[in-house]
Enzyme design. Structure first.
Site, short mmCIF file in Angstrom:
data_model
loop_
_atom_site.label_atom_id
_atom_site.label_comp_id
_atom_site.label_asym_id
_atom_site.label_seq_id
_atom_site.Cartn_x
_atom_site.Cartn_y
_atom_site.Cartn_z
N HIS A 52 0.91 -1.03 -0.08
CA HIS A 52 -0.14 -0.04 0.06
C HIS A 52 0.93 1.35 0.15
CE1 HIS A 52 1.05 -0.55 4.36
NE2 HIS A 52 0.34 0.53 4.58
N HIS A 71 1.42 3.86 2.04
CA HIS A 71 1.86 4.57 3.12
C HIS A 71 3.33 4.68 2.85
CE1 HIS A 71 -1.88 4.14 5.69
NE2 HIS A 71 -1.85 5.27 5.10
N ASP A 73 5.85 4.40 4.74
CA ASP A 73 6.71 3.62 5.44
C ASP A 73 6.96 1.98 4.78
OD1 ASP A 73 4.10 3.17 6.58
OD2 ASP A 73 4.56 1.93 8.20
N HIS A 74 6.05 2.20 3.77
CA HIS A 74 6.05 0.81 2.86
C HIS A 74 6.78 0.96 1.49
CE1 HIS A 74 3.81 -1.81 5.78
NE2 HIS A 74 3.54 -0.40 6.14
N HIS A 77 -7.12 -1.58 5.91
CA HIS A 77 -6.58 -0.56 6.31
C HIS A 77 -7.25 0.82 5.84
CE1 HIS A 77 -2.85 0.76 8.30
NE2 HIS A 77 -2.30 1.29 7.22
N ASP A 96 -0.40 -3.58 6.07
CA ASP A 96 -0.92 -3.34 7.52
C ASP A 96 -2.71 -3.68 7.47
OD1 ASP A 96 1.53 -2.28 7.44
OD2 ASP A 96 0.81 -0.34 7.93
N HIS A 117 6.07 -5.30 12.43
CA HIS A 117 5.36 -3.82 12.18
C HIS A 117 5.09 -3.25 13.65
CE1 HIS A 117 2.42 -0.90 10.81
NE2 HIS A 117 3.20 -0.91 9.54
ZN LIG Z 1 2.83 0.66 7.91
#
Ligand SMILES: [Zn+2]
Length: 304
Positions: free
Chosen positions: A62, A64, A66-67, A142, A212, A270
């Site tokens: 996805h 976001h 941090d990914h 999510h 997530d 995570h």
């Molecule tokens: Zn994340």
């Protein structure tokens, strides 16, 4: 044959002194599949001894940061390393223009083929079908569209008992049929049953990646019976409301999913940056699903 998950990053949202942002490499017989690509992933690939050139497929769960904030840097470095082979990126369809814009704005020219394959929303979808492996995407729950990934080895053919077939002069041109399960009758009318000539192939293995997501038992059917499940465990049980509000899971909830799926093993990760020590998360998960491991960056987890 190796089937091993190497964790490059297991912190959520922001890095800590000991944990990087989300990324993992699945090594299937020395073919590497990169799953998520948080900031700094190329540095962690280097540090943990993963050969960049073996990665031909990248899966982004996805959008976001941090990914996927590490993707542009990795792609640029692959160019500097002289890559010519195609790179396939399975991702939300908004990612391609983001990456193309970054390349253009920074005057970065990529000469190897870069192929973006958009993920299908709301369904389990076969996204990669190789000789010995299939990869599926499936929907998670999510705040934004998010996908999990299931990697499963294809069932192998039966194995010939080499000594037996040599001793009985079974003709080579029959080998393929026999591996498929056929019996064989020789010119004298002697019947050789398949089970005498062959043995069962090694069991096919599977790995599911769920990050997530909020607690969502509806996803269990997508990977029922999986050998190893990686499921996010951002919070401990005392933060269950925060988990729900932020569309994340607690460690216990991750364990409930593993139990429901009858998984062989659960890897949790995570983790929220607030947990310097994740033993509380591990304890809460193990109370529900004993065969749980709290992952560490740089560690590899194999499937026999
Ligand atoms: Zn994340």
């Amino acid at each position: 044959m190796r089937f091993e998950i190497k964790v490059l990053g297991s912190s959520s949202a922001m890095p800590t002194k000991t944990r990087n942002l989300s990324a993992q490499v699945l090594n299937i017989n020395e073919k590497f599949f990169l799953i998520d690509c948080g900031e700094g992933t190329q540095i962690h690939l280097k540090r943990f001894g993963v050969k960049f050139t073996r990665i031909n497929h990248i899966f982004i769960s996805h959008l976001h940061g941090d990914h996927f904030f590490g993707l542009i840097g990795l792609l640029a470095t692959l160019q500097l390393l002289g890559r010519q082979k195609e790179m396939q990126i399975f991702c939300p369809d908004e990612l391609e223009p983001i990456i193309r814009n970054q390349l253009e704005a920074s005057n970065t020219f990529i000469s190897y083929p870069l192929v973006f394959i958009p993920l299908e929303e709301g369904v389990k979808d076969l996204i990669l079908d190789k000789k010995d492996l299939q990869v599926y995407s499936f929907p998670l729950r999510h705040r934004i569209p998010t996908w999990g990934f299931l990697f499963t080895e294809k069932e192998q053919k039966r194995k010939l008992k080499k000594d037996f077939v040599a001793r009985h002069n079974i003709p080579i041109n029959q080998f393929e049929n026999i591996k498929e399960g056929a019996d064989f009758t020789d010119e004298n009318g002697v019947l050789y049953e398949n089970r005498i000539m062959t043995k069962a192939p090694p069991k096919s293995r599977s790995f599911a990646y769920c990050s997530d997501t909020k607690y969502s038992p509806g996803i269990i059917d997508y990977f029922k019976g999986v050998d190893v499940l990686y499921h996010e465990a951002t919070f401990a049980e005392d933060k269950i409301k925060e988990a729900r509000d932020k569309f994340h899971s607690t460690a216990r909830q991750a364990a409930e999913i593993a139990k429901g799926a009858e998984a062989g093993k659960l890897l949790i990760g995570h983790f929220s940056a607030r947990y310097e020590n994740v033993s509380v998360l591990l304890r809460e998960a193990q109370a529900v699903f004993p065969n749980t491991i709290a992952v560490e960056d740089g560690e590899a987890y194999g499937i026999e």
